[in-house]
Each structure stands twice: as C-alpha cells, then as structure tokens.
Write an enzyme that holds these catalytic residues in place. Structure first.
Site, short mmCIF file in Angstrom:
data_model
loop_
_atom_site.label_atom_id
_atom_site.label_comp_id
_atom_site.label_asym_id
_atom_site.label_seq_id
_atom_site.Cartn_x
_atom_site.Cartn_y
_atom_site.Cartn_z
N GLY A 81 0.81 -1.21 0.00
CA GLY A 81 0.00 0.00 0.00
C GLY A 81 0.84 1.26 0.00
NE ARG A 145 -2.40 -4.14 -1.11
CZ ARG A 145 -1.94 -3.61 0.01
NH1 ARG A 145 -1.05 -4.27 0.71
NH2 ARG A 145 -2.35 -2.43 0.43
CG ASP A 176 3.29 -9.58 4.93
OD1 ASP A 176 3.80 -10.21 5.87
OD2 ASP A 176 2.07 -9.48 4.75
CE LYS A 202 4.49 0.23 2.46
NZ LYS A 202 3.66 -0.53 1.53
CB THR A 203 3.48 0.14 7.14
OG1 THR A 203 2.10 0.02 7.52
CG2 THR A 203 4.31 0.02 8.40
CG ASP A 205 -1.59 -0.07 9.01
OD1 ASP A 205 -2.27 0.93 8.74
OD2 ASP A 205 -1.85 -1.20 8.57
#
Length: 552
Positions: A81, A145, A176, A202-203, A205
């Site tokens: 994402g 993805r 992941d 990266k994220t 969240d």
C-alpha cells in the site's frame, strides 16, 4: 503536466540529511556494531538464512570511504500500500548513486514486485526524477502486492538482474515486503548471483518498528492528515453540539494510528485494540464504556462527542473472534452452497441460529441486522469472513444506541444521541509528505545507496534518533533477520517480521490512559490543523506525539 502551486513550491524543498551524510559520499565510512540474532526462534531462522543471518549492525560515520568504485546498477520496487514519502526514498537513492558516479544507473520496476518478474521497467534520469520530489503517492512507478516468495520467482528475478547488469535491488515496503526482501537476499547470496537486496521500512499503520526502527515512513504524514480531519470534526461537533461522530481509522493489526490521532486531538473516546484483547472485553462492555461517556456528557448538557475506532478492533474481541471462527466452520464446504440457496434472510437467520453454539449466537444476536448480513455477504478466497469489511464504527454506534435506550428506560440517561459515521483511510496514504517524512524518506533512500556501495545485503536502511533535529539523526543498517520470528501462516510455519503492537506499558499509551477519563467527560479537544511546510521549525518539523513520548 499541470501542477498545483504547492507542488511547484515543494519541488524546491531540499530534504535534510543526517549530519554524518552531509560531507559527501566519498567521506562516509562504516562503523561495525555487534553481531545480531533474530527476536525469537533463533536456531530455526539461522537455519533458513545461513548466508545472511547474524550479520553486524552498522552505522555510517564521517571518514574515508571504503565503498566500491565499481559502477552500480540498482533496481527499485515499491511494494504494498501507498505511504507518503515513497517518492523521496527513490529520489534519495538516485541522488546518492549519481553523487558517487554519474555512470551509476537506477532502474524502477513498475507496479510492484510483478514489474521485476515481468521485466517492466523505466530507467530514471534527472528530468523524470525531478517531477516527483517531495510529492505524495507511488505513481512514479506504481506499486503492487505480488509477493516474491517462490524459487521460480527468485530465479526469474536473478535472470532479470543479470540481463540489466544489476548488482542490487531495493524493496520499499512493509513487514511482509521486507520479509520477502530477506528471503530474496538469502537466495541471491546462496546462488552467488552478486545481487544485493536492501529494504526500506514503509507502512502508515506504524507496526513496522522495534528498538532499531523507530518509525516506519508515512506514519507521520498519514496520522497528521487524519488528525487534521478529526480536529475539524471535533470543532464542528463543538459548534453544532448535537452529533456524536464515530470515526474509524486505519490499523487492522495494531492501533498505532488510532492512538497517535487521539494524542493529537484528545477525543472523548478512543478504543485501543490491544487493550481490548488484554482485558478480554466483550462487545457489551465496550458499548457500555462508550455509553458511559455519552451519559456523563449529556448530564453536563453536552449531547455531542467524538469516538475513534481502530479498523481491526472487532478481531481483538475474544467472543467476536470465536463467533467468526464458528461462522467460518459453519459455512465450510457444501454447507456454504446450502446457505446461499436459502431465498430469504429470515431462513438464513434460522440456519445460523441452529448452526452456532449458544454463546456465539448470543453475540451474533446483539449485532445490528446490517452487520449480521455483512458477516455473510463477502468472503475471502478461502471462504472466510472478511472482517476488515465490517463497518465497526456503525456497529459500535448501534450497540451504544441500544445501551442508551435501556438507560433511558431506567431513567439514568436523559440526553439525545445522534450518531454520524466516518472512515479515514485512503485520505492519508498519498498526502504530500510532511517535512519530517520528506527528510526521513530521502535519508532512507540515500542511506540505502551507501549500504549497497559498501557491499551489504539483507539489510534494512535505518535512520534513528528521529525525535531530534535531522542534523542529529544517525544513519546505518540493520540485518532484516534480526526482526524475524516464526509464525503460522496459511497452515505453514513461515519466517516473518514480527509486527509491533501498541505496548500497553509504553509511554504513549500511558499518557493516553492517564488523560482519557478527563477527555471522556470534558470537551478537551485539540485542533492540530493542516500540515505546515513553511514557517517555524516547532510547527513544520515536529515529529509524532508517539515518537516524542517514546524518546523523552
């Protein structure tokens, strides 16, 4: 290409590098630290990564460079994402390679890892790169993805690298994606391909973090974006004084986004999924907790409020998880066809009632009918309930409404309850990066190039001391295997990067816990406003509340 005035202005912004990277690539040396081991399952992880396990952490310092003078041909992939700042990782990587030698080449593979497998690429030059500096999004090459996890994929990747004369691949992604980077690095080393693999964290969240990785990029910008929106809603609520706003925010596996948004805006209610799990809270208990705030505020004449709900909170409710497991079992195999053939919801409801245990049906039965139906409408490829599609903000407002109705009948609640619902997700993923993320991401990319030039593989680009001004940041690298453990995935034991959950004994949560009872009753809203790019450093370069509290 038509661009906005802000985009034009942001092109001129020069990201700040850590102090030790400012002397030029030919004056940066390597300082080796201690050997590393994985966070758990050490023997198993070591056996799976014999060529890349146990390497030393490293830090870059000012000194005589030991980097290879050879030409560098590097491939880069955006994976998973979107997160604000991804473009600057690529820009930093490009600039460091070109600073070392104009002959160095950066190849961008399009649409994620599949671009590497399909050999779908673009060769970057100054004109191309300059259009994306300090901008949001991943549209420079797109993302995807696709997972790099099979022997066949690794062989194709090695062949593509050989075709282009590549000596390194940089994978920009989350837990992941960087797990895949570690596995790919091991394959490349085991087969003596000469191809190094470096990751970048990266994220939005915020769950790719640990003692070494203080923050994943994009979290700062995304949470500031959500906090601006939540602050705007708080101000509207305090103006209209007649609505309760239930706001769902990103974060299925961890509640870092919800917690940071709460620290920035001080809403009346913020659920933390990890606390719900630790206390084994039921749906009814959570509804009572929110209803208590509604009732107390109504007693003060305040029939309005704001509640923040993490995206994945229902998965942390033990009784709800048990219900989901029973539903998945109930509709396994041929039973799914039998259920789907029933013509009316009434008949399906009876089928469900007869198929669930008494305890799970009691949980199911308190759910609003639209939520009940959501549990059976969309299913994943394995036939399981897609919990992420459940509108938890509407679920909890409905449960609270029922609680308040009961209280009104008992005479303990005399207010008015008018809920409104919001979900903030995509709004934050591609925002113009904050100065912090612009600097951090550029540094991550620049640093990745130095890791490559100094011969490292299976490492994550690491920038630390992030709560301080950029000049005091520390650049280096950490073996990805240090972050790994073994988890059960799709019926198999897999090496994966351990997700970081909100620590209930950590300073950010403790600050929140110390203040939330007051926020629940009082109108103590903070209005952070829009991200600022120009002006005083204390406004433009501030870090997240989470990072500030963690490093106090």
């Amino acid at each position: 290409m038509t661009i906005s005035p802000l985009q034009k202005a942001r092109y001129q912004y020069e990201p700040k590098l850590p102090g030790m990277l400012r002397s030029g690539v030919d004056k940066i040396a390597v300082k080796e630290g201690e050997p590393t081991q994985s966070v758990a399952d050490q023997e198993t992880i070591k056996s799976l990564f014999p060529n890349t396990y146990g390497k030393n952490e490293i830090t870059f310092v000012e000194g005589e460079s030991t980097a290879s003078p050879d030409k560098q041909v590097v491939g880069v992939i955006l994976s998973g994402g979107q997160a604000p700042g991804g473009h600057n990782v690529i820009c930093g990587l490009y600039d460091a390679l070109k600073a070392a030698s104009p002959e160095n080449v950066l190849i961008g593979f399009k649409n994620g890892p599949s671009g590497l497998i399909d050999d779908d690429f673009v060769v970057f030059d100054d004109e191309f790169i300059d259009k994306y500096r300090n901008t949001g999004g991943f549209d420079i090459i797109g993302s995807g993805r696709t997972k790099l996890e099979t022997e066949e994929q690794f062989k194709v990747a090695a062949d593509v690298a050989k075709k282009h004369g590549m000596n390194a691949i940089v994978i920009i992604g989350g837990d992941d994606s960087n797990t895949n980077a570690a596995v790919l690095a091991e394959y490349m080393a085991a087969h003596d391909t000469g191809v190094q693999v470096i990751g970048a964290p990266k994220t939005i969240d915020g769950d790719l973090k640990n003692d070494d990785i203080e923050a994943s990029f994009g979290f700062d910008t995304a949470t500031k974006t959500y906090a601006e929106l939540i602050g705007n809603i708080e101000r509207d609520a305090n103006s209209a004084k007649k609505y309760w706003h239930f706001i769902k925010v990103m974060g299925r596996s961890a509640s870092h986004v919800a917690l940071e948004a709460a620290l920035q805006t001080q809403p009346n209610i913020c659920l933390i999924s990890e606390e719900v799990a630790a206390k084994k809270m039921s749906l009814s208990q959570i509804a009572d907790y929110i209803a208590d705030s509604v009732e107390k505020r109504a007693a003060n004449g305040d029939n309005f409020g704001v509640a923040i709900i993490p995206e994945g909170v229902v998965e942390f409710v033990p009784e709800f998880s048990a219900l989901i497991a029973e539903i998945n079992e109930l509709l396994a195999g041929a039973k799914a066809d039998e259920f789907n053939a029933l013509p009316t919801w009434k008949e399906k409801y009876e089928f469900i009632k007869n198929g669930l245990t008494k305890e799970s049906f009691e949980v199911f039965d308190i759910l609003p009918e639209n939520i009940q139906q959501q549990l059976f409408l969309e299913r994943d490829p394995h036939g399981n309930v897609q919990v992420s599609l459940i509108e938890s903000e509407k679920l909890f407002s409905a449960l609270v409404a029922n609680k308040l109705k009961e209280r009104k009948e008992k005479g303990t609640y005399k207010g008015k309850f008018s809920p409104l619902h919001h979900f903030f997700g995509y709004e934050g993923r591609c925002a113009f990066p904050s100065n912090f993320d612009a600097d951090y991401c550029y540094s991550l990319g620049y640093n990745a190039a130095l890791l490559i030039q100094n011969g490292f593989t299976g490492y994550l680009s690491k920038i630390s001391n992030l709560s301080k001004p950029a000049a005091e940041w520390v650049a280096g690298g950490m073996p990805i295997t240090k972050m790994m453990n073994i988890e059960r995935r799709h019926g198999e034991d897999k090496p994966v990067i351990r997700k970081a959950l909100v620590e209930l004994d950590g300073k950010p949560f403790q600050f929140f816990a110390d203040n939330r009872d007051n926020w629940a009753v009082e109108t103590a809203y903070l209005y952070p406003g829009a991200i600022q790019y120009y002006g005083p450093e204390e406004v433009c370069d501030l870090t997240t509340k989470t990072l500030k509290l963690e490093q106090e």
